[in-house]
Structure formats: C-alpha cells, structure tokens
Design an enzyme around this catalytic site. Structure first.
Site, PDB file in Angstrom:
ATOM      1  N   LEU A 141      32.368 -73.843 -38.400  1.00 56.04           N
ATOM      2  CA  LEU A 141      34.056 -73.889 -38.265  1.00 56.04           C
ATOM      3  C   LEU A 141      34.400 -75.308 -38.269  1.00 56.04           C
ATOM      4  O   LEU A 141      35.485 -75.811 -38.845  1.00 56.04           O
ATOM      5  CB  LEU A 141      34.603 -73.499 -37.224  1.00 56.04           C
ATOM      6  CG  LEU A 141      34.208 -71.831 -37.035  1.00 56.04           C
ATOM      7  CD1 LEU A 141      34.837 -71.572 -35.574  1.00 56.04           C
ATOM      8  CD2 LEU A 141      34.989 -71.165 -38.114  1.00 56.04           C
ATOM      9  N   GLY A 142      33.668 -76.442 -38.101  1.00 52.58           N
ATOM     10  CA  GLY A 142      33.934 -77.834 -37.777  1.00 52.58           C
ATOM     11  C   GLY A 142      32.696 -78.528 -37.277  1.00 52.58           C
ATOM     12  O   GLY A 142      32.092 -78.083 -36.522  1.00 52.58           O
ATOM     13  N   VAL A 176      30.729 -76.728 -34.209  1.00 52.44           N
ATOM     14  CA  VAL A 176      31.370 -75.527 -33.596  1.00 52.44           C
ATOM     15  C   VAL A 176      30.831 -74.556 -34.761  1.00 52.44           C
ATOM     16  O   VAL A 176      31.217 -74.529 -35.823  1.00 52.44           O
ATOM     17  CB  VAL A 176      32.733 -75.486 -33.367  1.00 52.44           C
ATOM     18  CG1 VAL A 176      33.348 -74.104 -32.685  1.00 52.44           C
ATOM     19  CG2 VAL A 176      33.099 -76.332 -32.030  1.00 52.44           C
ATOM     20  N   ASP A 210      42.436 -85.964 -23.687  1.00 56.84           N
ATOM     21  CA  ASP A 210      42.352 -85.835 -25.441  1.00 56.84           C
ATOM     22  C   ASP A 210      43.222 -84.775 -25.850  1.00 56.84           C
ATOM     23  O   ASP A 210      42.925 -83.980 -26.796  1.00 56.84           O
ATOM     24  CB  ASP A 210      40.866 -85.432 -25.710  1.00 56.84           C
ATOM     25  CG  ASP A 210      40.593 -85.596 -26.968  1.00 56.84           C
ATOM     26  OD1 ASP A 210      41.357 -86.689 -27.782  1.00 56.84           O
ATOM     27  OD2 ASP A 210      39.583 -85.097 -27.683  1.00 56.84           O
TER      28      ASP A 210
END
Length: 425
Positions: A29-30, A37, A146
């Site tokens: 996914l990224g 992930v 974050d």
C-alpha cells in the site's frame, strides 16, 4: 533454568514464524523511511489486515512502536479513534505489526477530490475525533509527535462518512522523555517550540492538528513543508515574531533570529536566508504557496467566497477562533485538549436554538449522524472567548434537552457541569 529459557525462546520463535505464515500478502500500500505497509489476508479467518513491515536495519524502531502500541491497549481503541492493533511478529529479521484495515488517509482523500476543501461540518467531526484521540494519548502520558493528514485515516467512508482514526505511532513517545532540542514532526506540521528547541509537551500535537484543520479548509498546506526556515518565515509573516521569552530560551533560536548588537535596546529579528545558510550550512528551499498570500490567520477564511447565511458566517468565525487558538505560537497560550473539546466550533453552541433548524444546521447535524461516532466519556471544559456573551449557564448545545434535533447527536461528548472560562482576544 538455562535449558528452560532456551526452550521458551525457541517456542516463541516458532510461534512468531507460525503467525507470519498465517498472512498472505496481496499488495503493498505504501512505503516510507521505516519500511512498507502491505495489505494482507489472514489465512485462518480471511480478514484483510494492514501489516507494517519494518526495515531489518530498523528493528529498534519496530520494537519501540510495539511498546507504545501495547501501552495503548489499555484504552478502548474504537471509542478513542485509534487504529486497532492486532499483533506483532518477526519474519526473516523484520518486525511486523498487524493492524485493522482502514480506508484512505485524509491527504489522499482530499487529493482524490483535486484538493477541493472540506465543508466546515466535515472538518468539525474529524477535528472532534482527533481531539478525543489525542486526549486518550495524553491520559497514558503519550504524545503522537507526527500528526498530519497522512496519519488520519477514514475508517470506511462509504458506510461511515468522515469516521476517522489516528494511525502510525512510530514517533509517539512519553511526554516526560521528549527533551528540548528533539526534532519531531513533519516540517510543515512542526510546532514552533520544536523548531526553536524549547521544552516540549503534548501541545506539539495541538499545533499539528491546527495545521491539519487549515489543510482541510484550504485544500493545501498553510505552512511550507520542505524547509524549517521557510516555516518560521511564514509564522512571522502571519503571526508576528515569537515572544522574547521564547527566543531567549530556544536552543536553536540563533539559527533563525538575531539581535542587533549595536543597539542600546536590542530586539530580535528574523535572519535573512543568507544569514540562515551561513549559520547552519543548510540551503533554504523556497517555493510558492498560500502562505505567501496571507498576512494574518484571519486571511484564511477570506480564501472562500463571501458567506451570506448568518449561521454559516457564525460557524466560520467559530472555526477561525479555534484555529487561531490551536496555532498560538507560545505553547503555554495554546488551547488545551479539554478546552478545544468545549470550544463552540465543536459543541455548536453558537447555532440558533431553534426547534426547526435551517438548512445549514440540518446539514451539520446530518454529518454527525452519518458518521456514527462511538459513545465516548470524554469530559471537556466550556471554552468561552471574548467574542462570546458570557451569560450562558454552562450547557453545551449538545446537551440541551429541549432541542430534539441535537439530542440524538449527544453521543461523542459529555459535558462537565463546571464552566471553564478563559477569555482571549
């Protein structure tokens, strides 16, 4: 005893391998600095999961995040709008963390709409949920460190529009252990006290969330995202110089600001780009953005067409009021989590108390209802600004029993009876 220890370690290794083999990777996914992930399916129950696979040279970071996530298990992750952590395991030297599968993050969602800004009612429900999430972190002594649109995810936008959860606890830390001078947060969402090297606490998350509110309202970042000097330049342009007591105490203040030594009463000024480069050895990266066009935070609401509806105008003013308090440069003056939950933009107590709400109010109530927020026991303090008439008896619009259109929407908030009054200009 040593044999038993070895047997236990061996059994634990075998268990981790068994868990790892229970997942089938469907797609990635990224990826980021930590690793990547993957969307996976658990083979035993066919449930889709998001598995964070930490780089094998960053095992320490994976184990640190696991420690934070285990601390969060003390909390109800659904009611507190935190991503549900399932388990962790090791596979071929990688620490892997398995989470519930969510939908799309706020940045990608707004990008998918060609960066069309969100409606105020949508911003409100997202903001309220994130305040609840950050309040939950505070209750166990943590700062997320974050907060940004990429780390706020829609749960299932089709079934529960604008129901969101906070994700990615890779930088989360005990507030008591975040020391002055620690560099945390994405640059465009980095609090001034982080940039200047001042003492840090959970107020850093409130600044970042304020930046998220601005992003959702503008459809673009309020502050530059690639260079800390340019962030500070934009802050000075829109909000003025930080107070002297902040600049006098900051570890990094002299990188960004200077005092005129020849003056009998020297005052701070922003360094030029050339001075910053000379002092730090870092080049400044300047590019165009909305921040170049704004001379104050009041200008943020001027980026939208003029509002004629009275209720919408009041709601816009309430939004601006909360935004300015979240983006107070001095962390001691910044609105707190409990105060923000009691701010009129969240409670909607500025809406006309009318059994027949106008279309704007109806749309706002409808957004909350469709979101299907979890019942929460978060307590908040009513936050009264100097622009409000300080004569109400402490009831939130959410709690007014004779308002049938609001009564059914009381779930997310339960008010304390005590009014907390803090006047700010």
């Amino acid at each position: 005893d040593e044999d038993n220890d070895e047997d236990n370690e061996h059994q634990e290794e075998e268990r981790r391998e068994d868990v790892a083999h229970a997942y089938f990777v469907e797609k990635y996914l990224g990826c980021g600095g930590y690793g990547k992930v993957a969307q996976c399916t658990r083979l035993d129950n066919k449930v889709k999961m998001a598995v964070k696979i930490v780089r094998n040279d960053m095992t320490w970071a994976g184990k640190r995040e696991v420690a934070v996530l285990q601390k969060l298990r003390k909390l109800d992750q659904d009611k507190n709008n935190l991503v549900r952590f399932a388990e962790h395991f090791e596979y071929k030297g990688h620490v892997c963390l398995a989470f519930e599968m969510l939908d799309i993050n706020i940045y990608d969602f707004i990008r998918s709409r060609d960066f069309q800004p969100l409606h105020l009612s949508e911003i409100r429900v997202i903001t309220q949920q994130m305040l609840v999430a950050l309040n939950a972190l505070k209750s166990v002594g943590l700062s997320h460190a974050d907060v940004k649109p990429d780390n706020i995810m829609l749960v299932n936008h089709h079934q529960q529009p604008f129901r969101v959860k906070l994700i990615d606890f890779g930088l989360a830390a005990n507030v008591s252990k975040i020391h002055a001078g620690t560099l945390i947060q994405a640059i465009g969402y980095r609090a001034p006290e982080v940039i200047l090297g001042l003492p840090l606490d959970e107020a850093v998350d409130m600044w970042s969330l304020g930046c998220v509110l601005a992003f959702m309202y503008l459809g673009q970042n309020l502050y530059p995202i690639r260079c800390a000097y340019q962030v500070m330049r934009a802050i000075v342009q829109m909000q003025g110089l930080p107070d002297d007591h902040l600049l006098n105490s900051g570890i990094y203040s002299s990188c960004f600001f200077s005092k005129d030594k020849d003056s009998s009463n020297p005052s701070w000024r922003l360094n030029t780009e050339a001075e910053y480069m000379l002092l730090t050895g870092s080049k400044t990266r300047r590019y165009r953005g909305i921040f170049d066009k704004l001379t104050s935070l009041n200008d943020v609401t001027k980026t939208r067409p003029e509002v004629n509806d009275t209720t919408e105008f009041e709601d816009t003013q309430a939004f601006l009021s909360l935004l300015k308090r979240m983006l107070q440069v001095d962390p001691q003056k910044r609105i707190t989590l409990s105060e923000a939950l009691g701010h009129r933009f969240i409670t909607m107590k500025h809406f006309p108390h009318d059994a027949n709400p106008n279309p704007y109010m109806s749309a706002a109530f409808s957004t909350i209802k469709k979101c299907q927020l979890e019942e929460s026991s978060v307590k908040f303090k009513h936050f009264v600004t100097s622009s409000e008439v300080v004569s109400f008896k402490g009831e939130s619009v959410f709690m007014m029993n004779d308002h049938p259109h609001v009564l059914q929407l009381t779930g997310p908030l339960k008010a304390t009876t005590r009014v907390h009054q803090r006047k700010l200009a």
